[in-house]
Design a protein around this motif. Structure first.
Motif, PDB file in Angstrom:
ATOM      1  N   ARG A 215       0.820  -1.216   0.000  1.00 38.29           N
ATOM      2  CA  ARG A 215       0.000   0.000   0.000  1.00 38.29           C
ATOM      3  C   ARG A 215       0.851   1.262   0.000  1.00 38.29           C
ATOM      4  NH1 ARG A 215      -5.083   1.180   0.891  1.00 38.29           N
ATOM      5  NH2 ARG A 215      -5.555  -1.004   1.331  1.00 38.29           N
ATOM      6  N   ASP A 216       1.994   1.230   0.652  1.00 41.12           N
ATOM      7  CA  ASP A 216       2.810   2.435   0.794  1.00 41.12           C
ATOM      8  C   ASP A 216       3.850   2.590  -0.314  1.00 41.12           C
ATOM      9  OD1 ASP A 216       1.458   3.106   3.145  1.00 41.12           O
ATOM     10  OD2 ASP A 216       2.823   1.908   4.383  1.00 41.12           O
ATOM     11  N   ILE A 217       3.855   1.676  -1.280  1.00 40.22           N
ATOM     12  CA  ILE A 217       4.805   1.785  -2.387  1.00 40.22           C
ATOM     13  C   ILE A 217       4.210   2.660  -3.480  1.00 40.22           C
ATOM     14  CG2 ILE A 217       5.969   0.517  -4.249  1.00 40.22           C
ATOM     15  CD1 ILE A 217       6.369  -1.784  -2.378  1.00 40.22           C
ATOM     16  N   ALA A 218       4.947   3.691  -3.866  1.00 40.75           N
ATOM     17  CA  ALA A 218       4.477   4.606  -4.903  1.00 40.75           C
ATOM     18  C   ALA A 218       4.823   4.054  -6.283  1.00 40.75           C
ATOM     19  CB  ALA A 218       5.118   5.980  -4.722  1.00 40.75           C
ATOM     20  N   PRO A 219       4.051   4.386  -7.308  1.00 42.27           N
ATOM     21  CA  PRO A 219       4.395   3.995  -8.676  1.00 42.27           C
ATOM     22  C   PRO A 219       5.770   4.534  -9.052  1.00 42.27           C
ATOM     23  CG  PRO A 219       2.130   4.776  -8.581  1.00 42.27           C
ATOM     24  CD  PRO A 219       2.747   5.085  -7.246  1.00 42.27           C
ATOM     25  N   PRO A 220       6.490   3.860  -9.941  1.00 45.79           N
ATOM     26  CA  PRO A 220       7.829   4.310 -10.322  1.00 45.79           C
ATOM     27  C   PRO A 220       7.776   5.607 -11.121  1.00 45.79           C
ATOM     28  CG  PRO A 220       7.141   2.498 -11.723  1.00 45.79           C
ATOM     29  CD  PRO A 220       6.102   2.622 -10.645  1.00 45.79           C
ATOM     30  N   SER A 221       8.845   6.359 -11.058  1.00 45.44           N
ATOM     31  CA  SER A 221       8.935   7.607 -11.825  1.00 45.44           C
ATOM     32  C   SER A 221       9.112   7.309 -13.303  1.00 45.44           C
ATOM     33  CB  SER A 221      10.116   8.438 -11.331  1.00 45.44           C
ATOM     34  OG  SER A 221      11.339   7.778 -11.641  1.00 45.44           O
ATOM     35  N   ALA A 222       8.835   8.290 -14.131  1.00 51.42           N
ATOM     36  CA  ALA A 222       9.027   8.142 -15.572  1.00 51.42           C
ATOM     37  C   ALA A 222      10.491   7.876 -15.894  1.00 51.42           C
ATOM     38  CB  ALA A 222       8.538   9.394 -16.292  1.00 51.42           C
ATOM     39  N   GLU A 223      11.375   8.480 -15.126  1.00 57.98           N
ATOM     40  CA  GLU A 223      12.810   8.288 -15.349  1.00 57.98           C
ATOM     41  C   GLU A 223      13.222   6.847 -15.038  1.00 57.98           C
ATOM     42  OE1 GLU A 223      11.861  12.470 -14.830  1.00 57.98           O
ATOM     43  OE2 GLU A 223      11.468  10.720 -13.555  1.00 57.98           O
ATOM     44  N   ALA A 224      12.676   6.285 -13.963  1.00 59.29           N
ATOM     45  CA  ALA A 224      13.010   4.910 -13.596  1.00 59.29           C
ATOM     46  C   ALA A 224      12.481   3.930 -14.640  1.00 59.29           C
ATOM     47  CB  ALA A 224      12.432   4.585 -12.214  1.00 59.29           C
ATOM     48  N   VAL A 225      11.302   4.196 -15.165  1.00 57.94           N
ATOM     49  CA  VAL A 225      10.728   3.331 -16.197  1.00 57.94           C
ATOM     50  C   VAL A 225      11.555   3.411 -17.472  1.00 57.94           C
ATOM     51  CG1 VAL A 225       8.709   2.949 -17.663  1.00 57.94           C
ATOM     52  CG2 VAL A 225       8.407   3.463 -15.230  1.00 57.94           C
ATOM     53  N   ALA A 226      11.961   4.608 -17.854  1.00 51.98           N
ATOM     54  CA  ALA A 226      12.770   4.780 -19.056  1.00 51.98           C
ATOM     55  C   ALA A 226      14.107   4.061 -18.911  1.00 51.98           C
ATOM     56  CB  ALA A 226      13.003   6.262 -19.328  1.00 51.98           C
ATOM     57  N   ALA A 227      14.720   4.135 -17.731  1.00 55.31           N
ATOM     58  CA  ALA A 227      15.998   3.457 -17.499  1.00 55.31           C
ATOM     59  C   ALA A 227      15.823   1.947 -17.586  1.00 55.31           C
ATOM     60  CB  ALA A 227      16.548   3.848 -16.130  1.00 55.31           C
ATOM     61  N   ALA A 228      14.698   1.434 -17.089  1.00 59.03           N
ATOM     62  CA  ALA A 228      14.433   0.000 -17.167  1.00 59.03           C
ATOM     63  C   ALA A 228      14.272  -0.430 -18.623  1.00 59.03           C
ATOM     64  CB  ALA A 228      13.179  -0.339 -16.366  1.00 59.03           C
TER      65      ALA A 228
END
Length: 236
Positions: A215-228
């Protein structure tokens, strides 16, 4: 003739396979994914019951819209009702409708094989490459999912891979690098979709009275998704 049990339908889906799709969400799933956004599909409810022929008749009015798309069986886990899926996909093949199955691969191949053989495309969720991490995320390991992928390779069945980027669990560079390297060995894979975790389904957990461990985990940032995504082959 078998009866299929359904949660809901989407007449013009655009994310569950190529083109516009009629998406049928079947009831029932043996997994309990931490990030599941449809926990209301877990139980094999019989609220909407259709035979393969009745489902096909439900789709017919949308036939012109599906000309460059098709039909996707999703869930839940559609291959929990593998016999129904096989019968329905056989009807679709006779109608020259493109078909896809959106599956976690959790169902043993001896039960799911007939339906997989009839589908034009498999949308296969790889929850994690590590069996232990997969079990932590879903409640079960990934043995059947990887066996399903290898079977698709053997029969040259087109596959789109889906993988959820969950911070603190799967969104780690070393894990993503290992997954990317593993997937490079499969010529059947046409596309890899890295899906950022979102928490829009948490209200359903609340409605069902089920505690969410993330519940306390936020969605990943756009930068983290792009790096993945940069770690994967150009087909991402």
């Amino acid at each position: 003739m078998t009866t299929g049990y359904f949660h809901s339908f989407e007449s013009c889906g655009a994310v569950d396979g190529p083109g516009l799709r009629f998406v049928a969400f079947l009831s029932g799933c043996p997994l309990r994914c931490l990030y599941c956004h449809n926990p209301d599909t877990w139980e094999l409810k019989q609220d909407i019951a259709l035979t393969p022929g009745q489902l096909l008749e439900k789709i017919r009015p949308y036939r012109n819209f599906l000309r460059n798309g098709g039909v996707t069986l999703s869930g839940g886990e559609p291959l929990m009702q593998a016999d129904f899926c096989a019968e329905f996909l056989s009807l679709c093949k006779a109608e020259q409708l493109h078909t896809a199955i959106d599956t976690s691969g959790v169902i043993p191949l001896k039960k799911s094989q007939a339906a997989i053989d009839l589908a034009d495309l498999l949308l296969l969720d790889i929850k994690a490459l590590s069996p232990d991490l997969c079990k932590e995320i879903t409640g079960k390991d990934n043995h059947n999912a990887l066996e399903t992928l290898r079977y698709c390779e053997d029969i040259n069945k087109p596959v789109w891979i889906r993988h959820v980027l969950l911070p603190e669990y799967t969104l780690k560079t070393d894990l993503l690098e290992s997954l990317a390297e593993f997937l490079r060995g499969f010529s059947c894979i046409q596309r890899i979709e890295l899906l950022p975790y979102h928490n829009m389904g948490l209200y359903k957990w609340d409605e069902l009275g089920v505690e969410s461990k993330i519940r306390d985990i936020a969605p990943p940032s756009a930068e983290a998704v792009a790096a993945a995504r940069a770690l994967f082959p150009p087909i991402t």
